[in-house]
Design a protein around this motif. Structure first.
Motif, PDB file in Angstrom:
ATOM      1  N   TYR A 101     -44.569   7.164  -8.336  1.00  0.00           N
ATOM      2  CA  TYR A 101     -45.229   6.483  -7.230  1.00  0.00           C
ATOM      3  C   TYR A 101     -45.939   7.485  -6.324  1.00  0.00           C
ATOM      4  CZ  TYR A 101     -46.075   3.796  -3.038  1.00  0.00           C
ATOM      5  OH  TYR A 101     -46.674   3.216  -1.959  1.00  0.00           O
ATOM      6  N   TRP A 104     -49.043   8.720  -8.114  1.00  0.00           N
ATOM      7  CA  TRP A 104     -50.072   7.683  -8.102  1.00  0.00           C
ATOM      8  C   TRP A 104     -50.744   7.620  -6.736  1.00  0.00           C
ATOM      9  CZ3 TRP A 104     -50.267   3.195  -5.137  1.00  0.00           C
ATOM     10  CH2 TRP A 104     -51.309   2.323  -5.452  1.00  0.00           C
ATOM     11  N   CYS A 107     -52.985  10.766  -6.234  1.00  0.00           N
ATOM     12  CA  CYS A 107     -54.227  10.684  -7.018  1.00  0.00           C
ATOM     13  C   CYS A 107     -55.170   9.637  -6.437  1.00  0.00           C
ATOM     14  CB  CYS A 107     -53.913  10.365  -8.475  1.00  0.00           C
ATOM     15  SG  CYS A 107     -53.073  11.708  -9.334  1.00  0.00           S
ATOM     16  N   ARG A 108     -54.613   8.530  -5.985  1.00  0.00           N
ATOM     17  CA  ARG A 108     -55.428   7.482  -5.360  1.00  0.00           C
ATOM     18  C   ARG A 108     -56.057   7.996  -4.066  1.00  0.00           C
ATOM     19  NH1 ARG A 108     -54.310   3.087  -1.805  1.00  0.00           N
ATOM     20  NH2 ARG A 108     -55.705   1.345  -2.212  1.00  0.00           N
TER      21      ARG A 108
END
Length: 171
Positions: A101, A104, A107-108
């Protein structure tokens, strides 16, 4: 595969060391320019902060591999073998999910900063995706290390570096 992961951890650790040297240089340069009356280089404080954050995130996998992260070994050392195994699997599984998580999200964040052309509020207007990239890379490395530890545990192979008796007493 194990060798590839080890080399990835070492590469990230070298990048973390480079980041610490960059932080030292930018802080030293900032101090030196303040001593010269009326001359400053804008953004040096920001670069020092980016470098320190990069060092922290890039060192995550190596610190995990060497056992430098805080672990609850005190609770596990007196547990029965079956309970200890269950707790280790559970903690590695939850750690893997949490690190996934985090990776993610990191990277987002890089993608959004790149897409919206987000820049630092400092005078140099650094594109924020550049320093955020080290955070994302470190988080991805941490996911690899967590998955590596879980697979090693499933295979019955030791993942963590052996702890010396002196270090175990300090915990």
């Amino acid at each position: 595969m194990d060798k590839l992961a080890q080399n990835f951890y070492k590469t990230l650790l070298v990048l973390a060391c480079v980041s610490l040297v960059a932080a030292l240089l930018s802080i030293t340069l900032n101090i030196a320019t303040r001593l010269v009356d009326g001359w400053t280089i804008s953004g040096l404080d920001g670069y020092a902060g980016y470098s320190i954050a990069a060092a922290l995130f890039l060192a995550l996998p190596s610190a995990f591999k060497s056992g430098d992260h805080i672990r609850v070994t005190l609770a596990l050392q007196d547990a029965r073998p079956r309970l200890k195994a269950v707790l280790e699997y559970w903690s590695l599984g939850v750690g893997l999910l949490l690190s996934l998580y985090l990776a993610w999200f990191a990277c987002r964040l890089v993608w959004l900063s790149f897409s919206f052309h987000d820049v630092a509020a400092t005078g140099d207007a650094t594109p924020l995706w550049i320093p955020q990239l080290s955070m994302a890379l470190g988080c991805i490395g941490f996911v690899v290390a967590m998955a590596h530890a879980l697979v090693a545990r499933l295979r019955g192979v030791a993942f963590f570096a052996p702890v010396s008796p002196d270090a175990a007493r300090a915990e």
